[in-house]
Enzyme design. Sequence first.
Site, mmCIF file in Angstrom:
data_model
loop_
_atom_site.group_PDB
_atom_site.id
_atom_site.type_symbol
_atom_site.label_atom_id
_atom_site.label_comp_id
_atom_site.label_asym_id
_atom_site.label_seq_id
_atom_site.Cartn_x
_atom_site.Cartn_y
_atom_site.Cartn_z
ATOM 1 C CB CYS A 2 -0.949 0.090 1.179
ATOM 2 S SG CYS A 2 -2.034 -1.323 1.329
ATOM 3 N NE ARG A 27 5.065 1.814 0.124
ATOM 4 C CZ ARG A 27 6.192 1.783 0.825
ATOM 5 N NH1 ARG A 27 7.266 2.355 0.360
ATOM 6 N NH2 ARG A 27 6.233 1.187 1.990
ATOM 7 C CD1 TRP A 75 0.089 -6.434 -2.938
ATOM 8 C CD2 TRP A 75 -0.320 -7.015 -0.810
ATOM 9 N NE1 TRP A 75 0.391 -7.768 -2.803
ATOM 10 C CE2 TRP A 75 0.155 -8.161 -1.508
ATOM 11 C CE3 TRP A 75 -0.648 -7.146 0.536
ATOM 12 C CZ2 TRP A 75 0.307 -9.400 -0.901
ATOM 13 C CZ3 TRP A 75 -0.498 -8.385 1.139
ATOM 14 C CH2 TRP A 75 -0.021 -9.493 0.427
ATOM 15 C CG ASN A 101 0.887 0.081 4.524
ATOM 16 O OD1 ASN A 101 0.586 -1.076 4.275
ATOM 17 N ND2 ASN A 101 2.146 0.507 4.515
ATOM 18 N N GLY A 102 -1.316 -1.699 6.431
ATOM 19 C CA GLY A 102 -1.048 -2.580 7.565
ATOM 20 C C GLY A 102 -2.252 -3.434 7.896
ATOM 21 C CD GLU A 484 17.487 -12.427 -7.315
ATOM 22 O OE1 GLU A 484 16.868 -12.958 -6.382
ATOM 23 O OE2 GLU A 484 17.185 -11.303 -7.760
ATOM 24 C CE LYS A 488 14.194 -10.385 -9.480
ATOM 25 N NZ LYS A 488 14.818 -10.439 -8.209
ATOM 26 C CD GLU A 491 10.225 -11.007 -8.179
ATOM 27 O OE1 GLU A 491 9.502 -10.569 -7.280
ATOM 28 O OE2 GLU A 491 11.458 -10.851 -8.162
ATOM 29 C CG HIS A 507 21.351 -36.195 -4.260
ATOM 30 N ND1 HIS A 507 21.854 -37.424 -3.903
ATOM 31 C CD2 HIS A 507 22.433 -35.387 -4.438
ATOM 32 C CE1 HIS A 507 23.179 -37.367 -3.825
ATOM 33 N NE2 HIS A 507 23.554 -36.128 -4.160
ATOM 34 C CE LYS A 609 11.529 -2.486 -4.808
ATOM 35 N NZ LYS A 609 12.299 -3.488 -5.546
HETATM 36 O O1 M6R Z 1 12.898 -4.806 0.877
HETATM 37 P P1 M6R Z 1 13.438 -6.175 1.153
HETATM 38 O O2 M6R Z 1 14.791 -6.379 0.582
HETATM 39 O O3 M6R Z 1 13.386 -6.539 2.614
HETATM 40 O O4 M6R Z 1 12.455 -7.160 0.401
HETATM 41 C C1 M6R Z 1 12.586 -8.538 0.499
HETATM 42 C C2 M6R Z 1 11.746 -9.245 -0.543
HETATM 43 O O5 M6R Z 1 10.397 -8.968 -0.355
HETATM 44 C C3 M6R Z 1 12.155 -8.842 -1.966
HETATM 45 O O6 M6R Z 1 13.495 -9.082 -2.207
HETATM 46 C C4 M6R Z 1 11.313 -9.610 -3.000
HETATM 47 O O7 M6R Z 1 11.630 -10.961 -2.954
HETATM 48 C C5 M6R Z 1 11.532 -9.023 -4.395
HETATM 49 N N1 M6R Z 1 10.282 -8.877 -5.072
HETATM 50 C C6 M6R Z 1 12.400 -9.867 -5.249
HETATM 51 O O8 M6R Z 1 12.558 -9.371 -6.533
#
Ligand code: M6R
Length: 614
Positions: A2, A27, A75, A101-102, A484, A488, A491, A507, A609
């Site tokens: 949010c 956000r 969100w 937010n929250g 990683e 990517k 997501e 394994h 985000k």
């Molecule tokens: O702001 P942060 O680094 O704490 O966020 C952690 C994760 O939420 C963040 O890295 C998330 O996995 C990203 N969308 C990855 O691209």
Amino acid sequence: MCGIVGYVGAKQAQSVVVEGLRRLEYRGYDSAGVALAHEGAVAWDKRAGKLANLEAALAESGLPESCTGIGHTRWATHGAPNDANAHPHLGEHRRLAVVHNGIIENFAQLRSELEDAGHVFLSETDTEIAAHLLELEVEAGHDLTVAMQNVCRRLEGAFTLVALDGQDPSRVVAARRNSPLVVGLGEGENFLGSDVAAFIEHTREALELGQDQVVTITAEGVEITGFDGTPAEGKQYHVDWDLTAAEKDGHDWFMRKEIFEQPRAVADSLLGRRDDAGLLKLDEMRLDDSELRDIDKIIIIAAGTSFYAGMVAKYAIEHWTRISVEVELASEFRYRDPILTHSTLVVAISQSGETADTLQAIRHARVQRSKVLAICNTNGSTIPRESDGVIYTHAGPEIGVASTKGYVTQLVAVYLLALYLAQVKGTLFGDEINTVMDQLDEMPEHIQTVLDQADQVYDFARSHVDTRSVLFLGRHAGYPVALEGALKLKELAYIHAEGFAAGELKHGPIALIDQGMPIFCIVPPRGRDQLHDKMLSGIQEVRARGAHTICLAEEDDETIAPYADALIRLPKVPVLLQPLVAVVPLQLFACELATAMGHDVDQPRNLAKSVTVE
Ligand code: M6R
């Protein structure tokens, strides 16, 4: 999660608020809404879907003029992403509007108390009760500031609330507990935002707020109190980036722009880290060398991409310092009763500095009397504020939901931390540290070399639009890079993607491989160890089972070519630093594949985000 905006000043609040929401949309983008104070009442509009839906509605039937407004981009937590659940929410008599937010954890009990008293609710959200409670307070004769203090004392959970009273256009009042909120200080106008992007166009002067505080902004000033009304002060700071950093600058996506900014981001992260005598210095760290010398265990806590940076950190810190390192998902950490002592250093890695899981984990660590060091990109955010020290990554604002430059600069920060610990503990000689620092200084150029091959990676990506499953293999520091790369792709492209330690494949996961399955293989540099040759065997094994291998290998490594269906060349760098270059093609691949599939790369479905709820 949010985005929240508040404004009081001389400008038209609707445009200031909507512009702020555009910059905060990363956000959350399930719905958006705006409320203005106008002639003793609240005027508002809110729409499900992206901000563009709200903008289209406002263009058709704009709200009346007003210099006082609040806005929200959502969100969803409580209730589906529809018009009714979109913020703002209003009090029973429509005098007061609130955005939030929250999560208000005791909302069910408060809602049933209000319902018993005859209140009617129009949404499934937890937020609406705050609007009703605040309105009851102002109708009882309190000003909105006192009303907010009184209501916040009754709320449990995590929240940023921003409210306006239609009958008092002179002020917007907000409160925060475990959820982000900053104040923007203007001339004859003031702002509230979930982060500084909300008002960067108008001012670069900002005010950090503490925990459990209420802030009142008027055109002339800012007043802060605790929830009990005790006056408090915020910490003023200057934002060291400007509007241009928050724009796409000719790129189709913020993510692509941020991928291409990585050489500069890495250079900025490295800037000023050596003193005149050539010794490494970490100015912001605030932890004494004597405290660091006593450290006998490090626990790294983080989430998502930051967790994978933490995994790379383990390889570097253990190798250079011989201190044992555990890497733990922040969301798991405090629930397993971790062993923490005063000689444990907890390192929290977070791009946003607001991730709720990581924040709660560091609070737990501090209660157990461990020292906490944050690695963070966002100045003034909660995690560095609540830590004993911080290494800022200096990547500049990261707006694409998928982390890219945030990640590579976290890697730089963990290398710096590892080398600094080695310097303090004497586990490396000064010239060894300087050699690695010199290698790090070359990294911006190396990353640029990889970026120069973007067209080749884009071609692979476009030829994989029908792919439903991709695997990533790595060894040693390349293993977290494989994870990683898979994250990517999940997501952004919404397809099955998994990263594996190459040696682990046989394994079990090798059973996944069928004819033509693309597998990215991150090949370690050739060195004294056997990593490279073991990886080569792994590549042969998957190829023998029909996989289509896309190999990332050193530029002069000719041993791989016979087994690579596609080959991406990486500059020659030491194995521990290889993640800085190896991740880049994987970012480019995910960005381009998602683009070719027609997805919104900057705002992937279901994501936000910064994840400010647990
Ligand atoms: O702001 P942060 O680094 O704490 O966020 C952690 C994760 O939420 C963040 O890295 C998330 O996995 C990203 N969308 C990855 O691209």
